[in-house]
Structure formats: structure tokens, C-alpha cells
Motif scaffolding. Structure first.
Motif, mmCIF file in Angstrom:
data_model
loop_
_atom_site.group_PDB
_atom_site.id
_atom_site.type_symbol
_atom_site.label_atom_id
_atom_site.label_comp_id
_atom_site.label_asym_id
_atom_site.label_seq_id
_atom_site.Cartn_x
_atom_site.Cartn_y
_atom_site.Cartn_z
ATOM 1 N N ASN A 86 0.880 -1.218 -0.003
ATOM 2 C CA ASN A 86 -0.073 -0.040 0.182
ATOM 3 C C ASN A 86 0.911 1.352 -0.024
ATOM 4 O O ASN A 86 1.945 1.196 0.154
ATOM 5 N N SER A 87 0.165 2.400 -0.206
ATOM 6 C CA SER A 87 0.818 3.646 -0.382
ATOM 7 C C SER A 87 1.450 4.287 1.015
ATOM 8 O O SER A 87 2.238 5.292 0.990
ATOM 9 N N GLY A 88 0.806 3.680 2.019
ATOM 10 C CA GLY A 88 1.001 4.374 3.304
ATOM 11 C C GLY A 88 0.043 5.695 3.587
ATOM 12 O O GLY A 88 -0.635 6.137 2.397
ATOM 13 N N LEU A 89 -0.305 6.252 4.491
ATOM 14 C CA LEU A 89 -1.043 7.387 4.560
ATOM 15 C C LEU A 89 -0.503 8.622 3.777
ATOM 16 O O LEU A 89 0.631 9.075 3.617
ATOM 17 N N VAL A 90 -1.515 9.279 3.007
ATOM 18 C CA VAL A 90 -1.273 10.209 2.262
ATOM 19 C C VAL A 90 -2.178 11.549 2.382
ATOM 20 O O VAL A 90 -3.366 11.562 2.625
ATOM 21 N N ASP A 91 -1.369 12.618 2.265
ATOM 22 C CA ASP A 91 -2.288 13.880 2.662
ATOM 23 C C ASP A 91 -2.705 14.778 1.253
ATOM 24 O O ASP A 91 -1.896 15.237 0.497
ATOM 25 N N ARG A 92 -3.917 14.608 1.014
ATOM 26 C CA ARG A 92 -4.356 15.297 -0.217
ATOM 27 C C ARG A 92 -4.970 16.505 0.113
ATOM 28 O O ARG A 92 -5.633 17.219 -0.843
ATOM 29 N N PHE A 93 -4.749 17.040 1.302
ATOM 30 C CA PHE A 93 -5.246 18.501 1.724
ATOM 31 C C PHE A 93 -6.811 18.394 1.878
ATOM 32 O O PHE A 93 -7.213 18.948 3.035
ATOM 33 N N TYR A 94 -7.613 18.056 1.123
ATOM 34 C CA TYR A 94 -9.082 18.030 1.094
ATOM 35 C C TYR A 94 -9.523 16.768 1.805
ATOM 36 O O TYR A 94 -10.554 16.848 2.389
ATOM 37 N N PHE A 95 -8.808 15.649 1.864
ATOM 38 C CA PHE A 95 -8.961 14.495 2.451
ATOM 39 C C PHE A 95 -7.697 14.072 2.840
ATOM 40 O O PHE A 95 -6.452 14.033 2.151
ATOM 41 N N LYS A 96 -7.709 13.053 3.622
ATOM 42 C CA LYS A 96 -6.470 11.985 3.811
ATOM 43 C C LYS A 96 -6.719 10.631 3.208
ATOM 44 O O LYS A 96 -7.851 10.379 3.435
ATOM 45 N N SER A 97 -5.826 9.916 2.842
ATOM 46 C CA SER A 97 -6.039 8.546 2.143
ATOM 47 C C SER A 97 -4.781 7.691 2.192
ATOM 48 O O SER A 97 -3.865 8.122 2.565
ATOM 49 N N PHE A 98 -5.216 6.499 1.822
ATOM 50 C CA PHE A 98 -4.191 5.615 1.355
ATOM 51 C C PHE A 98 -4.743 4.729 0.182
ATOM 52 O O PHE A 98 -5.845 4.617 0.156
ATOM 53 N N TYR A 99 -3.750 4.251 -0.571
ATOM 54 C CA TYR A 99 -4.016 3.381 -1.901
ATOM 55 C C TYR A 99 -3.568 2.081 -1.637
ATOM 56 O O TYR A 99 -2.300 1.696 -0.950
ATOM 57 N N PHE A 100 -4.110 1.055 -2.491
ATOM 58 C CA PHE A 100 -3.693 -0.258 -2.390
ATOM 59 C C PHE A 100 -4.453 -0.970 -3.831
ATOM 60 O O PHE A 100 -5.801 -0.753 -3.983
ATOM 61 N N ARG A 101 -3.828 -2.192 -4.270
ATOM 62 C CA ARG A 101 -4.606 -2.743 -5.123
ATOM 63 C C ARG A 101 -5.067 -4.208 -4.666
ATOM 64 O O ARG A 101 -4.441 -4.803 -4.081
ATOM 65 N N GLU A 102 -6.185 -4.435 -4.983
ATOM 66 C CA GLU A 102 -6.777 -5.657 -4.567
ATOM 67 C C GLU A 102 -6.283 -6.807 -5.713
ATOM 68 O O GLU A 102 -5.721 -6.455 -6.653
ATOM 69 N N PRO A 103 -6.343 -8.367 -5.395
ATOM 70 C CA PRO A 103 -5.321 -9.105 -6.164
ATOM 71 C C PRO A 103 -5.771 -9.257 -7.598
ATOM 72 O O PRO A 103 -4.780 -9.596 -8.374
ATOM 73 N N ASN A 104 -6.905 -8.482 -8.137
ATOM 74 C CA ASN A 104 -7.131 -8.587 -9.831
ATOM 75 C C ASN A 104 -6.465 -7.433 -10.363
ATOM 76 O O ASN A 104 -6.727 -6.918 -11.472
ATOM 77 N N GLY A 105 -5.788 -6.480 -9.476
ATOM 78 C CA GLY A 105 -5.049 -5.472 -9.990
ATOM 79 C C GLY A 105 -5.748 -4.008 -9.973
ATOM 80 O O GLY A 105 -5.440 -3.359 -10.445
ATOM 81 N N ILE A 106 -7.078 -3.911 -9.335
ATOM 82 C CA ILE A 106 -7.895 -2.683 -9.248
ATOM 83 C C ILE A 106 -7.582 -1.881 -8.283
ATOM 84 O O ILE A 106 -7.234 -2.389 -6.855
ATOM 85 N N LEU A 107 -7.286 -0.723 -8.467
ATOM 86 C CA LEU A 107 -6.811 0.525 -7.312
ATOM 87 C C LEU A 107 -7.853 0.735 -6.487
ATOM 88 O O LEU A 107 -8.917 1.401 -7.141
ATOM 89 N N PHE A 108 -7.810 0.633 -5.474
ATOM 90 C CA PHE A 108 -8.911 1.012 -4.330
ATOM 91 C C PHE A 108 -7.978 2.124 -3.675
ATOM 92 O O PHE A 108 -6.866 2.235 -3.334
ATOM 93 N N GLU A 109 -8.654 3.198 -3.164
ATOM 94 C CA GLU A 109 -8.500 4.092 -2.141
ATOM 95 C C GLU A 109 -9.393 4.358 -1.002
ATOM 96 O O GLU A 109 -10.594 3.790 -1.191
ATOM 97 N N LEU A 110 -8.971 4.375 0.326
ATOM 98 C CA LEU A 110 -9.752 4.670 1.559
ATOM 99 C C LEU A 110 -9.363 6.311 1.662
ATOM 100 O O LEU A 110 -8.202 6.470 1.991
ATOM 101 N N ALA A 111 -10.638 7.101 1.777
ATOM 102 C CA ALA A 111 -10.394 8.535 2.061
ATOM 103 C C ALA A 111 -11.230 8.891 3.255
ATOM 104 O O ALA A 111 -12.504 8.409 3.255
ATOM 105 N N THR A 112 -10.798 9.859 4.024
ATOM 106 C CA THR A 112 -11.629 10.582 4.941
ATOM 107 C C THR A 112 -12.686 11.618 4.610
ATOM 108 O O THR A 112 -12.395 12.060 3.219
ATOM 109 N N ASP A 113 -13.773 11.620 5.089
ATOM 110 C CA ASP A 113 -14.865 12.465 4.787
ATOM 111 C C ASP A 113 -14.459 13.947 4.583
ATOM 112 O O ASP A 113 -15.095 14.916 3.924
ATOM 113 N N GLY A 114 -13.401 14.363 5.711
ATOM 114 C CA GLY A 114 -13.040 15.771 5.567
ATOM 115 C C GLY A 114 -11.419 15.630 5.358
ATOM 116 O O GLY A 114 -10.944 15.147 5.300
ATOM 117 N N PRO A 115 -11.297 17.354 5.348
ATOM 118 C CA PRO A 115 -11.912 18.443 5.771
ATOM 119 C C PRO A 115 -12.779 19.164 4.581
ATOM 120 O O PRO A 115 -13.798 19.849 4.974
#
Length: 325
Positions: free
Chosen positions: A255-284
Motif C-alpha cells: 500500500n501507499s501508506g498514509l497520504v495527505d491530499r489536503f482536502y482529505f487524507k487517504s491511502f491506496y492499495f490494489r486488490e488481487p485482480n489489480g484494481i486500485l482502491f483508495e480509502l479516504a476521509t470525509d473531511g476536511p
């Protein structure tokens, strides 16, 4: 911990100007942020959403001017849905898409809901889906200056469709790790293919579903203009996001580790079929650095890019997004 639904979907366009015209003038979405791809500041990152860019309403585009043709296939996010309030609104859209010469398939039924499948000018695979029977995650609010009436407009992202060849590893990630649950299925429009399976998280409903399609007749997708780069799912806050990162790490998923996108915080990883998922906070949120009444009119740069503004603006093709009101 439980994911709350879909946060945003990010796709690719070869022309920011044409993209703005279609998604604001034709689809009536609000451009809530004109910024840069933080991983490549030489290109735009455009965010379209409801009145203020509420989580779950954002469809975003990276501009890649030389992006080639997309060749659809497996290991892809193969369709993005946009929610409208009810079946009556969908009838309005059936007429509007025809009026604007948008390639569409007319109203049809999918999994007990009324939908319209259509393509944008770059063959982005899209669906308008009615919230007539939605009992899950609530939609957003249409912007008062939208080119579409408030009671007919797009109120958020609906189900996203994943297309894979082997569903088992993806289902494992969705259900065992990401808290999705299987809630139903509907027939594939492709003959001799398995039913499309429906998975939901959080409150469920149109704003919290992943639809999983199995295709044994397609090669791996070759992405280009009109393809989807990744899908992001909603996490309540930064503390919960850190716990999700630990969970993914414990599963030994790169995974990418925690990333600051300023408008939200997130991180990324690929599931086994290669599709990129991100988990992102609702704010700020997108009003962090702009007045709500003027979102998307100027080039917004996170503070950690502000000292590069002159160089960044010099490399970007001018894009006028000012509005007359």
C-alpha cells in the motif's frame, strides 16, 4: 470499523476544457475544485460534485492530453453510476441526453432499479440510476446554479462496477477485509456470463454498492481516455483511516501508506485482480481553501505546492472556469 460507502471515483480525460463543458453544461454537475494531479503537477485534476462536494458525490478527472483509446477488459472499474432523485428525473434525463446528442441506451431496469446507460464524448462508461427505492446512504444536493433543475439533477455517485476474470480474490478483499456484504445479484447483459453480484457496505443503498462482473471472454483492460483510474471508499476520520492502514498492512497487501491530499487524507492499495482502491476521509472538504460561492473558479493548490505556483501555472494550458453569477 465499517466503510461508509463510495467517496469518489477518478477517471482520465484527454481534454480538460471539453471535460468541463460536458460535466457542467450537459450533466449539470458543479466543478468544485480545479487543482493539479499531486503526483504529476503538470496536469489538471478536476472534481465535479454536488453543491459543495459532499463525500460520495465526487467524480474526478486527471487530464492526460496524450491519453490513447481505452480497450475495455478485465481487471477494471468498468462502469460508474450517477444518482438522480427518482424515476421521474430519469425520464427527464432520457430526453435531455437525446437533446444534447449523448450516446445512450434509453431507460431500462437493472437489479430492480431504473437506469440509463450512456457514454460521455470520450466513451467513459456511465449510468444514471434512480434513487426511487433507495433506503441507504443519502444523496447530496444539486447546486442552485446547475444547468439542470434541482429536482432532476445528479445527487451523487451510485454503484461502481468491477470487471474481473476470477472473482474469488476480489470477493475475499471486499467481504473479509473491507466490511462489504453480498446483498443480491442481477442477470448480466452479456449472454452466457454469470450474474452480476452486488456487495454493499455501511447503510447500503445506491451510494454504497460495488457490483462485480465476471467476464471470461475479455483480455485485460488497456486504459486510456475515458477509463477509470481508481475508486475511493469513505472513512469517517483520520484515526479510523490509520486503523484501516494497519489492517491492510497486517494482510501483507502492499500500500501507499498514509497520504495527505489536503482536502482529505487517504491511502491506496490494489486488490488481487489489480484494481486500485483508495480509502479516504470525509473531511476536511473542498471549502478548506476557497469560498463556497466560488469553488472551482481558480486554480487551487494545496499549501505544500503553493511555492511552486508560478512554475505550475506556466506549464498548464489556461482553463477558464469563471462563472457569470
Amino acid at each position: 470499523m465499517e466503510l461508509k460507502g463510495i467517496h469518489h471515483v477518478s477517471a482520465i480525460t484527454a481534454s480538460a476544457a471539453n471535460n468541463v463543458h460536458f460535466y457542467t453544461d450537459v450533466l449539470g454537475m458543479r466543478l468544485v475544485k480545479k487543482t493539479i494531479n499531486q503526483d504529476d503537477p503538470s496536469v489538471y485534476h478536476l472534481f465535479y460534485a454536488d453543491e459543495i462536494g459532499n463525500p460520495g458525490t465526487d467524480l474526478t478527472f486527471f487530464e492526460i492530453p496524450r491519453a490513447g483509446t481505452t480497450y475495455p477488459g478485465i481487471s477494471s472499474i468498468s462502469r460508474t453510476s450517477l444518482r438522480v432523485p427518482n424515476d421521474g428525473a430519469l425520464k427527464y434525463w432520457n430526453n435531455r441526453l437525446t437533446e444534447y446528442g449523448v450516446d445512450h441506451d434509453g431507460m431500462t431496469e437493472q437489479g430492480g432499479r431504473q437506469v440509463i446507460h450512456f457514454r460521455d464524448p470520450e466513451n467513459q462508461r456511465l449510468t444514471l440510476i434512480s434513487d426511487e427505492t433507495n433506503a441507504g446512504v443519502k444523496g447530496g444536493n444539486v447546486w442552485e446554479h446547475s444547468s439542470v433543475p434541482a429536482d432532476k439533477g445528479i445527487i451523487g455517485l451510485g454503484p461502481i462496477k468491477l470487471t474481473v476474470q476470477d472473482p474469488a480474490p476480489t470477493i475475499n478483499v471486499l467481504t473479509r477485509i473491507l466490511t462489504f456484504r453480498e446483498t443480491g445479484s442481477y442477470p448480466s447483459p452479456i449472454q452466457e456470463q454469470d450474474d452480476i453480484r452486488v456487495f454493499a457496505t455501511g447503510e447500503g443503498g445506491t451510494g454504497a454498492e460495488v457490483h462485480l462482473e465476471v467476464r471470461s471472454d475479455l483480455p485485460k483492460e488497456r486504459p486510456g481516455r475515458g477509463s477509470v483510474h481508481h475508486v475511493a471508499f469513505r472513512v469517517d476520520n483520520e484515526n479510523e483511516l490509520a486503523k484501516w492502514k494497519d489492517r491492510i498492512q497486517a494482510e501483507r497487501i502492499p500500500n501507499s501508506g498514509l497520504v495527505d491530499r489536503f482536502y482529505f487524507k487517504s491511502f491506496y492499495f490494489r486488490e488481487p485482480n489489480g484494481i486500485l482502491f483508495e480509502l479516504a476521509t470525509d473531511g476536511p472538504g473542498f471549502a478548506t481553501d476557497e469560498d463556497v460561492d466560488h469553488l472551482g473558479e481558480s486554480l487551487a493548490l494545496p499549501p505544500f505546492f503553493e511555492n511552486q505556483r508560478d512554475a505550475i501555472e506556466a506549464n498548464l494550458k489556461p482553463l477558464d472556469t469563471t462563472r457569470p453569477y
